[in-house]
Design a protein around this motif. Sequence first.
Motif, PDB file in Angstrom:
ATOM      1  N   PRO A  85       0.830  -1.206   0.000  1.00 17.95           N
ATOM      2  CA  PRO A  85       0.000   0.000   0.000  1.00 17.95           C
ATOM      3  C   PRO A  85       0.863   1.252   0.000  1.00 17.95           C
ATOM      4  O   PRO A  85       1.903   1.306   0.642  1.00 17.95           O
ATOM      5  CB  PRO A  85      -0.810  -0.138   1.304  1.00 17.95           C
ATOM      6  CG  PRO A  85      -0.819  -1.601   1.604  1.00 17.95           C
ATOM      7  CD  PRO A  85       0.506  -2.126   1.114  1.00 17.95           C
ATOM      8  N   ILE A  86       0.418   2.253  -0.732  1.00 15.10           N
ATOM      9  CA  ILE A  86       1.195   3.487  -0.885  1.00 15.10           C
ATOM     10  C   ILE A  86       0.299   4.686  -0.626  1.00 15.10           C
ATOM     11  O   ILE A  86      -0.932   4.592  -0.629  1.00 15.10           O
ATOM     12  CB  ILE A  86       1.814   3.581  -2.300  1.00 15.10           C
ATOM     13  CG1 ILE A  86       0.718   3.504  -3.373  1.00 15.10           C
ATOM     14  CG2 ILE A  86       2.855   2.516  -2.512  1.00 15.10           C
ATOM     15  CD1 ILE A  86       1.222   3.685  -4.781  1.00 15.10           C
ATOM     16  N   LYS A  93      -7.981   5.825   0.557  1.00 15.87           N
ATOM     17  CA  LYS A  93      -7.438   6.148   1.884  1.00 15.87           C
ATOM     18  C   LYS A  93      -6.540   5.042   2.404  1.00 15.87           C
ATOM     19  O   LYS A  93      -5.591   5.295   3.134  1.00 15.87           O
ATOM     20  CB  LYS A  93      -8.595   6.393   2.865  1.00 15.87           C
ATOM     21  CG  LYS A  93      -9.404   7.646   2.539  1.00 15.87           C
ATOM     22  CD  LYS A  93     -10.510   7.853   3.570  1.00 15.87           C
ATOM     23  CE  LYS A  93     -11.307   9.115   3.256  1.00 15.87           C
ATOM     24  NZ  LYS A  93     -12.396   9.343   4.240  1.00 15.87           N
ATOM     25  N   GLN A  94      -6.861   3.787   2.046  1.00 15.42           N
ATOM     26  CA  GLN A  94      -6.022   2.676   2.485  1.00 15.42           C
ATOM     27  C   GLN A  94      -4.755   2.534   1.655  1.00 15.42           C
ATOM     28  O   GLN A  94      -3.868   1.765   2.012  1.00 15.42           O
ATOM     29  CB  GLN A  94      -6.818   1.361   2.438  1.00 15.42           C
ATOM     30  CG  GLN A  94      -7.892   1.228   3.501  1.00 15.42           C
ATOM     31  CD  GLN A  94      -9.107   2.114   3.232  1.00 15.42           C
ATOM     32  OE1 GLN A  94      -9.378   2.410   2.065  1.00 15.42           O
ATOM     33  NE2 GLN A  94      -9.805   2.524   4.266  1.00 15.42           N
ATOM     34  N   GLY A  95      -4.667   3.241   0.532  1.00 17.38           N
ATOM     35  CA  GLY A  95      -3.487   3.151  -0.320  1.00 17.38           C
ATOM     36  C   GLY A  95      -3.395   1.867  -1.111  1.00 17.38           C
ATOM     37  O   GLY A  95      -2.316   1.464  -1.524  1.00 17.38           O
ATOM     38  N   VAL A  96      -4.556   1.207  -1.354  1.00 22.08           N
ATOM     39  CA  VAL A  96      -4.565  -0.089  -2.027  1.00 22.08           C
ATOM     40  C   VAL A  96      -5.151   0.014  -3.423  1.00 22.08           C
ATOM     41  O   VAL A  96      -4.576  -0.478  -4.398  1.00 22.08           O
ATOM     42  CB  VAL A  96      -5.363  -1.128  -1.187  1.00 22.08           C
ATOM     43  CG1 VAL A  96      -5.482  -2.446  -1.947  1.00 22.08           C
ATOM     44  CG2 VAL A  96      -4.688  -1.351   0.153  1.00 22.08           C
ATOM     45  N   TYR A  97      -6.296   0.660  -3.565  1.00 21.92           N
ATOM     46  CA  TYR A  97      -7.007   0.710  -4.841  1.00 21.92           C
ATOM     47  C   TYR A  97      -6.797   2.054  -5.525  1.00 21.92           C
ATOM     48  O   TYR A  97      -6.780   3.113  -4.881  1.00 21.92           O
ATOM     49  CB  TYR A  97      -8.500   0.450  -4.637  1.00 21.92           C
ATOM     50  CG  TYR A  97      -8.789  -0.944  -4.136  1.00 21.92           C
ATOM     51  CD1 TYR A  97      -8.783  -2.024  -5.009  1.00 21.92           C
ATOM     52  CD2 TYR A  97      -9.032  -1.190  -2.792  1.00 21.92           C
ATOM     53  CE1 TYR A  97      -9.016  -3.309  -4.561  1.00 21.92           C
ATOM     54  CE2 TYR A  97      -9.272  -2.471  -2.325  1.00 21.92           C
ATOM     55  CZ  TYR A  97      -9.258  -3.526  -3.215  1.00 21.92           C
ATOM     56  OH  TYR A  97      -9.481  -4.796  -2.768  1.00 21.92           O
ATOM     57  N   PRO A 132       1.642   3.535   6.040  1.00 20.72           N
ATOM     58  CA  PRO A 132       1.992   2.930   7.341  1.00 20.72           C
ATOM     59  C   PRO A 132       1.575   1.477   7.385  1.00 20.72           C
ATOM     60  O   PRO A 132       0.538   1.086   6.855  1.00 20.72           O
ATOM     61  CB  PRO A 132       1.195   3.781   8.350  1.00 20.72           C
ATOM     62  CG  PRO A 132       0.930   5.063   7.653  1.00 20.72           C
ATOM     63  CD  PRO A 132       0.800   4.730   6.194  1.00 20.72           C
ATOM     64  N   THR A 133       2.401   0.647   8.036  1.00 21.50           N
ATOM     65  CA  THR A 133       2.113  -0.782   8.103  1.00 21.50           C
ATOM     66  C   THR A 133       0.926  -1.021   9.010  1.00 21.50           C
ATOM     67  O   THR A 133       0.683  -0.291   9.966  1.00 21.50           O
ATOM     68  CB  THR A 133       3.324  -1.547   8.647  1.00 21.50           C
ATOM     69  OG1 THR A 133       3.660  -1.000   9.933  1.00 21.50           O
ATOM     70  CG2 THR A 133       4.501  -1.405   7.703  1.00 21.50           C
TER      71      THR A 133
END
Length: 384
Positions: A85-86, A93-97, A132-133
């Motif tokens: 995720p970035i 918001k999750q940095g995935v999609y 963030p992880t």
Amino acid sequence: MSWLFPLTKSASSSAAGSPGGLTSLQQQKQRLIESLRNSHSSIAEIQKDVEYRLPFTINNLTININILLPPQFPQEKPVISVYPPIRHHLMDKQGVYVTSPLVNNFTMHSDLGKIIQSLLDEFWKNPPVLAPTSTAFPYLYSNPSGMSPYASQGFPFLPPYPPQEANRSITSLSVADTVSSSTTSHTTAKPAAPSFGVLSNLPLPIPTVDASIPTSQNGFGYKMPDVPDAFPELSELSVSQLTDMNEQEEVLLEQFLTLPQLKQIITDKDDLVKSIEELARKNLLLEPSLEAKRQTVLDKKMQRQHELSESCSASALQARLKVAAHEAEEESDNIAEDFLEGKMEIDDFLSSFMEKRTICHCRRAKEEKLQQAIAMHSQFHAPL
């Protein structure tokens, strides 16, 4: 009446005459997939006509773009996600999609290859940063809202999990049931479970295109330990304990931390860190030798550059022109002596003598002009 009966004989015959008996929608889907392959030669096909993955590296960060084509594609837009995720203005918001306007406004006439290329261009212009992880298991993403369930994404390092049965009796708990229940509880709205200081430090599995390629602890991949089909420890637990484990993620994680496979992963991680540190120490020991060799190469390069500069200086060119003019003059004098001694015919004498004399005078004129330029330049600047 064609609007009442859209499927006329001519239409059906044209559909039957299409290549491979594909419908127009299927043909458009194949064209978009072919556009994606032609635009990106490094793309990997995870599942034919369903899932594709494109890795790229920017600022020493390797990101995998996952393109998932829904069953009704291209009438439905593709689902484009990234791992890890970035943080980026084109991501959710999750940095995935990916939430790019080109993806949200996708139509069956869009160019999928150009959309992915525009996404890469934007990443190059505005490099993303790692998000963030979290304590979530890697690659187990919850389905986005409004998406129909698709086939398994087929990651080579995760086995496909069967769907959880509704009326399953809790007699023996297998690995598939355990992971399925944990992912089901994870997708519901629950507070994040504590990481126990271990899960966040686990080495992430590295995606590979071909699962048959062996991997090892060599910095390029990691071979996950084999997971058994069932855990004998769970057979000693009561039904209430298994129910609590199935419903409470904290209890499941506590049991997860006691698995020998997890302990093996932690041990392998520590060994890998030690090997990396040892390799770093060896590299540091080689640094003085490398620096000395680099300085030697620079000195030789500067010396060669100085020699070439000296050989091409104005004074060096003037000296060469003077020597060359003198050699041409001597050759013409030798030709004249041969003619006076009767060794040459008059025609041969005239042609060769005039040629050498012309070369001599040209070289001497160039040498005199160069000498004047040097003298003029020396009045205002340092010597050439």
